[in-house]
Design a protein around this motif. Structure first.
Motif, PDB file in Angstrom:
ATOM      1  N   MET A 106      68.703 -18.432  95.405  1.00  0.00           N
ATOM      2  CA  MET A 106      68.669 -17.068  94.932  1.00  0.00           C
ATOM      3  C   MET A 106      67.649 -16.955  93.821  1.00  0.00           C
ATOM      4  O   MET A 106      67.451 -17.875  93.043  1.00  0.00           O
ATOM      5  N   SER A 107      67.074 -15.813  93.730  1.00  0.00           N
ATOM      6  CA  SER A 107      66.065 -15.558  92.719  1.00  0.00           C
ATOM      7  C   SER A 107      66.704 -15.335  91.357  1.00  0.00           C
ATOM      8  O   SER A 107      67.799 -14.783  91.252  1.00  0.00           O
ATOM      9  N   GLU A 108      66.011 -15.755  90.312  1.00  0.00           N
ATOM     10  CA  GLU A 108      66.486 -15.542  88.947  1.00  0.00           C
ATOM     11  C   GLU A 108      66.114 -14.152  88.443  1.00  0.00           C
ATOM     12  O   GLU A 108      66.549 -13.735  87.387  1.00  0.00           O
ATOM     13  N   GLN A 109      65.284 -13.449  89.193  1.00  0.00           N
ATOM     14  CA  GLN A 109      64.849 -12.123  88.769  1.00  0.00           C
ATOM     15  C   GLN A 109      65.932 -11.101  89.101  1.00  0.00           C
ATOM     16  O   GLN A 109      66.589 -11.184  90.138  1.00  0.00           O
ATOM     17  N   PRO A 110      66.130 -10.102  88.214  1.00  0.00           N
ATOM     18  CA  PRO A 110      67.112  -9.060  88.523  1.00  0.00           C
ATOM     19  C   PRO A 110      66.646  -8.219  89.716  1.00  0.00           C
ATOM     20  O   PRO A 110      65.462  -8.103  89.987  1.00  0.00           O
TER      21      PRO A 110
END
Length: 76
Positions: free
Chosen positions: A1-5
């Motif tokens: 999963m991406s760490e970006q919101p």
């Protein structure tokens, strides 16, 4: 999963009347769901009601159509 919101698009605010209408619609739908949930809980606890205690579908339909005819128009 991406760490970006996750991207959230900008929202346009509603005017007071539209917001009040949305809240009233939500309250009406919540009340309907509460009634359905209580019926299902009763069926789960006590079983199905006997057919003799029910309402004919024609009578239920006609009563529902009368209720719909008396409601104020709404915008969803």
């Amino acid at each position: 999963m991406s760490e970006q919101p996750a991207f959230v698009p900008d929202r346009q605010p509603l005017d007071e009347h539209a917001a009040a209408s949305a809240r009233a619609y939500a309250a009406d739908q919540r009340a309907r769901v509460d009634v359905l949930a209580s019926v299902l809980e009763d069926i789960a606890a006590h079983g199905y009601p006997s057919p003799e205690t029910g309402v004919l579908w024609e009578e239920a339909r006609d009563a529902h159509l009368e209720r719909l005819a008396g409601e104020q128009p709404r915008v969803a």
